[in-house]
Design a protein around this motif. Structure first.
Motif, short mmCIF file in Angstrom:
data_model
loop_
_atom_site.label_atom_id
_atom_site.label_comp_id
_atom_site.label_asym_id
_atom_site.label_seq_id
_atom_site.Cartn_x
_atom_site.Cartn_y
_atom_site.Cartn_z
N ARG A 155 2.22 14.23 -9.40
CA ARG A 155 3.21 15.28 -9.68
C ARG A 155 3.44 15.40 -11.19
N ASP A 156 3.57 14.25 -11.86
CA ASP A 156 3.76 14.25 -13.32
C ASP A 156 2.56 14.86 -14.02
N CYS A 157 1.37 14.53 -13.56
CA CYS A 157 0.14 15.06 -14.14
C CYS A 157 0.09 16.58 -14.01
N ASN A 158 0.45 17.09 -12.84
CA ASN A 158 0.46 18.54 -12.63
C ASN A 158 1.48 19.21 -13.53
N GLU A 159 2.64 18.58 -13.73
CA GLU A 159 3.66 19.14 -14.61
C GLU A 159 3.16 19.18 -16.06
N VAL A 160 2.52 18.12 -16.50
CA VAL A 160 1.97 18.08 -17.86
C VAL A 160 0.88 19.14 -18.01
N ARG A 161 0.03 19.29 -16.99
CA ARG A 161 -1.03 20.29 -17.04
C ARG A 161 -0.44 21.69 -17.16
N LYS A 162 0.64 21.98 -16.40
CA LYS A 162 1.30 23.28 -16.49
C LYS A 162 1.83 23.52 -17.90
N ARG A 163 2.41 22.49 -18.49
CA ARG A 163 2.95 22.64 -19.85
C ARG A 163 1.86 22.86 -20.88
N ALA B 116 0.84 -1.21 0.00
CA ALA B 116 0.00 0.00 0.00
C ALA B 116 0.87 1.25 0.00
N GLN B 117 1.94 1.24 0.78
CA GLN B 117 2.87 2.39 0.79
C GLN B 117 3.51 2.57 -0.58
N LYS B 118 3.89 1.47 -1.22
CA LYS B 118 4.49 1.54 -2.56
C LYS B 118 3.51 2.15 -3.56
N TYR B 119 2.26 1.71 -3.53
CA TYR B 119 1.25 2.24 -4.45
C TYR B 119 0.96 3.71 -4.16
N PHE B 120 0.97 4.06 -2.88
CA PHE B 120 0.73 5.45 -2.51
C PHE B 120 1.84 6.34 -3.05
N ARG B 121 3.11 5.91 -2.93
CA ARG B 121 4.23 6.69 -3.47
C ARG B 121 4.12 6.80 -4.99
N GLN B 122 3.72 5.71 -5.65
CA GLN B 122 3.55 5.76 -7.10
C GLN B 122 2.45 6.74 -7.50
N MET B 123 1.35 6.71 -6.74
CA MET B 123 0.24 7.62 -7.02
C MET B 123 0.68 9.08 -6.86
N LYS B 124 1.46 9.38 -5.81
CA LYS B 124 1.95 10.74 -5.60
C LYS B 124 2.86 11.17 -6.76
#
Length: 141
Positions: free
Chosen positions: A24-32, A12-20
């Motif tokens: 972050r990647d999604c927010n970066e793409v949205r900014k671009r 669950a911790q591993k999946y949570f880190r992946q989701m975070k």
């Protein structure tokens, strides 16, 4: 050897880190994307917020009602700035009346946002400008 509960917790911790990381990647793409839209339109116009999405939960809490209303009105304002065929059909006289109704408890930001929404409606939608004019006539008589 790890216990089954520890394995589940680690996974669950591993999946949570992946989701975070994905968020972050999604927010970066949205900014671009927003930056490209601004560049392509040769304008400094705001094509959407780059902040994390906020989940709106209806509330009757007197403390939360004002911020939630403000965020919902910001969302509506953003949607109205895009001139699509369906937006004009969604305008109602009650909504226009609400925008004119000033509450003593309204914060300055809320009053300014209501004014900005009225200006956007008046500039963008023919029926909306007629509704605003009608509301002004009613209030002046």
């Amino acid at each position: 050897k790890k216990e089954p509960n520890a394995k589940v917790a680690d996974e669950a911790q591993k999946y949570f880190r992946q989701m975070k990381g994905i968020k972050r990647d999604c927010n970066e793409v949205r900014k671009r994307i927003i930056a490209w839209k601004r560049l392509n339109h040769d304008a400094l116009a705001d094509y959407g917020s780059v902040t994390d999405c906020i989940r709106y939960i209806p509330t009757t809490c007197s403390t939360c009602a004002s911020p939630v209303t403000l965020h919902l009105l910001e969302l509506v304002h953003s949607l109205l700035q895009f001139k699509t065929e369906g937006n004009e059909k969604l305008l109602h006289q009650e909504f226009i009346r609400y925008l004119f109704d000033g509450q003593v408890t309204d914060e300055v930001k809320m009053v300014e946002l209501k004014r900005a929404v009225l200006v956007t409606i008046a500039k963008s939608f023919n029926s909306g400008s007629h509704m605003i004019f009608s509301e002004l006539e009613t209030r002046l008589n």
